[in-house]
Design an enzyme around this catalytic site. Sequence first.
Site, short mmCIF file in Angstrom:
data_model
loop_
_atom_site.label_atom_id
_atom_site.label_comp_id
_atom_site.label_asym_id
_atom_site.label_seq_id
_atom_site.Cartn_x
_atom_site.Cartn_y
_atom_site.Cartn_z
N GLU A 188 4.42 0.87 -5.95
CA GLU A 188 3.81 1.22 -4.65
C GLU A 188 4.79 1.32 -3.50
O GLU A 188 4.59 0.72 -2.44
CB GLU A 188 2.69 0.21 -4.34
CG GLU A 188 1.63 0.19 -5.43
CD GLU A 188 0.57 -0.91 -5.27
OE1 GLU A 188 0.65 -1.68 -4.29
OE2 GLU A 188 -0.31 -1.00 -6.13
N GLU A 245 -4.03 0.93 -14.63
CA GLU A 245 -4.95 0.30 -13.67
C GLU A 245 -6.22 1.11 -13.46
O GLU A 245 -6.67 1.31 -12.33
CB GLU A 245 -4.22 0.06 -12.33
CG GLU A 245 -2.88 -0.66 -12.50
CD GLU A 245 -2.28 -1.17 -11.21
OE1 GLU A 245 -3.00 -1.25 -10.20
OE2 GLU A 245 -1.08 -1.49 -11.21
O1 G3I Z 1 -5.50 -17.79 -8.55
C1 G3I Z 1 -5.82 -18.02 -7.18
C2 G3I Z 1 -6.83 -19.12 -7.07
O2 G3I Z 1 -6.25 -20.29 -7.54
C3 G3I Z 1 -7.25 -19.24 -5.60
O3 G3I Z 1 -8.24 -20.19 -5.50
C4 G3I Z 1 -7.77 -17.91 -5.08
C5 G3I Z 1 -8.14 -17.98 -3.62
O4 G3I Z 1 -8.10 -16.71 -3.03
O5 G3I Z 1 -6.78 -16.93 -5.24
C6 G3I Z 1 -6.41 -16.75 -6.60
O6 G3I Z 1 -5.41 -15.78 -6.66
C7 G3I Z 1 -5.84 -14.44 -6.43
C8 G3I Z 1 -5.46 -13.63 -7.67
O7 G3I Z 1 -5.69 -12.28 -7.42
C9 G3I Z 1 -6.24 -14.05 -8.91
O8 G3I Z 1 -7.59 -13.82 -8.73
C10 G3I Z 1 -5.07 -13.92 -5.21
O9 G3I Z 1 -5.53 -14.58 -4.07
C11 G3I Z 1 -5.26 -12.45 -5.07
O10 G3I Z 1 -4.39 -11.96 -4.06
C12 G3I Z 1 -4.88 -11.77 -6.38
O11 G3I Z 1 -5.14 -10.41 -6.27
C13 G3I Z 1 -4.47 -9.58 -7.18
C14 G3I Z 1 -3.81 -8.46 -6.38
O12 G3I Z 1 -3.25 -7.51 -7.26
C15 G3I Z 1 -2.68 -9.00 -5.51
O13 G3I Z 1 -1.64 -9.49 -6.30
C16 G3I Z 1 -5.48 -9.03 -8.16
O14 G3I Z 1 -5.91 -10.07 -9.03
C17 G3I Z 1 -4.83 -7.92 -9.00
O15 G3I Z 1 -5.83 -7.28 -9.77
C18 G3I Z 1 -4.20 -6.91 -8.07
O16 G3I Z 1 -3.55 -5.94 -8.89
C19 G3I Z 1 -2.96 -4.86 -8.18
C20 G3I Z 1 -1.74 -4.41 -8.96
O17 G3I Z 1 -0.87 -5.49 -9.17
C21 G3I Z 1 -1.02 -3.27 -8.23
N1 G3I Z 1 -1.93 -2.18 -7.93
C22 G3I Z 1 -3.17 -2.56 -7.27
C23 G3I Z 1 -3.89 -3.63 -8.05
C24 G3I Z 1 -5.22 -3.95 -7.45
O18 G3I Z 1 -5.06 -4.49 -6.19
#
Ligand code: G3I
Length: 390
Positions: free
Chosen positions: A181, A286
Site C-alpha cells: 500500500e 485479500e
Molecule cells: O488482537 C487485538 C486485541 O487483543 C484487542 O483487544 C483489540 C482491540 O481493538 O485489537 C485486536 O487487534 C486488532 C487486530 O486487527 C485483530 O483483530 C487490531 O486492533 C486491528 O487494528 C487489526 O486490524 C487488522 C488491520 O489489517 C490492521 O493491521 C485486520 O485484522 C486485518 O484484517 C487488516 O488487514 C489489512 C491488510 O493487512 C492490508 N490490506 C488491508 C487489510 C484490511 O484492512
Amino acid sequence: MNKKITTSALLSVSAMLLGCNNSALLSEPAAKSKVTTGAANISQTKDIVSLQQHFAEHFKIGTALSRAQILKEFPQELVAAKAHFSTFTPENSMKWERIHPEPEVYDFLASDALVAFAQENNQELVGHTLVWHSQTPDWVFENDAGEPLTREQLLARMEQHINKVAGRYKDKIFAWDVVNEAFNEDGTLRESKWLEIIGPDFLAQAFTMAQKAAPNAKLYYNDYNLFKPEKRAGVIKLVNDLKANGVRIDGIGMQGHYALDYPDLSQMEDSIIAFAQTGVEVMITELDISVLPFPEDSEQGADVGLNVELQAKYNPYVNGLPLAVEQQLADRYKQLFTILKQHSDKLSRVTFWGVSDRQTWRNDWPMTGRTDYPLLLDRELKVKSFVTEL
Ligand code: G3I
C-alpha cells in the site's frame, strides 16, 4: 474435472488429521457466531467439496489466518482452512508491530507456528508484510532521543528487520508481500515516514534487501483499489522502474476488498490485463465482498486508518441475510469469478481475506461491531450454496 466429495467426508478426514471430534466439529455452535438462524441458514450447501479442489483447474485458492486461528484457539477454523485452501497469509502476525514490537524484541510465536503448519500440510505461505506505512511502531523512525532518523539510519533499520524476519524463513516461505500500500488513489506515492525519510527509492531498497535475505522467495507488491486507472498506472511504472534498474519483482497482488456495487469489475479486468503485460505474476489477494451499506462520505477500499462511528443504518443484517441480498452477493461473485476464470492464465492465486463470515475484518471496518457476509464460508463454516455456480 474436479473430483467432488462431500463436505462431511472431507471434514471427517481433516478432523481426524487434526485430532478433532468430527461430530462436535459439525454440530458445535460457532464460537463468535452472531447469526445462525433465519434466512442465513438457507445459504448452506451439501455438495461442495473443498474450495481449492473446486477451483483447482483455474488458480490456487488461499486465505488469511489470524493469530488466534494459527495458535489453534479456533480448531474448527483451522480444519476448514486446511480443507479449503492451499495457500495461507498471516492476517496480522508478520506485520512489523506484531513481529518486531520493540527494537530488541521479536515475537515469532505465531509466525513460526504458521510456517510449521504450512510445511506440514505442504501448503504455500505468503509473508505479509515487510514494509508498510501502517502498523509500524513510531520507534522505527526515531532515534533514542525521539528524533527522526536519517535516510542512512532508516535504511539500516529496514535492512536489519528484513534480514531478521525474511532471513529466518528464507527457505521456508513461498513469497513475501515486500511492500504494502505505498500508493495514493491518484497513483502518486503515499505520504509516509518511509517516503519522507528515505525518499521514493524506499521501494527499490526494500525489494533489493528482501532479495538478498530470501533469494528463493517470490517478491510481490500488494495494494488495494488497483482497479483505478491512475493507481494502476503508478504500479505499472513502479514495476517497470524496478526492472529497468535490475531490481527483481515477481508479482502484483491486487487486494479485492469489494462490495455489491464496488468497484466497476471491467476496470478490475483492465488492471489484470495491464499488470500481466508487465511480465510479472498477478494475484487477487485479500478478497471479500461486503454486503453492507458503506458510509456515503467515506472512501471505499481498505484504508485501515478509516474509523466511522457504528450506526444501525449501516448494520441492517444483524439477524440474518435476506434472501434477496444473498442473491445479490451470489450474482456479484458469479460476475467476478467469470472474469477471473477468463484470465486464469494470468492469475496465479486468489486469496480470500479470512476463512469465514464469523471472523472477518469486514465486521469491524470501517466501523466496529457489524454483521457482514463477505466470504464463501458462512458463520457455521459451511460453503455457501452459490459457490457451486462459480
Ligand atoms: O488482537 C487485538 C486485541 O487483543 C484487542 O483487544 C483489540 C482491540 O481493538 O485489537 C485486536 O487487534 C486488532 C487486530 O486487527 C485483530 O483483530 C487490531 O486492533 C486491528 O487494528 C487489526 O486490524 C487488522 C488491520 O489489517 C490492521 O493491521 C485486520 O485484522 C486485518 O484484517 C487488516 O488487514 C489489512 C491488510 O493487512 C492490508 N490490506 C488491508 C487489510 C484490511 O484492512
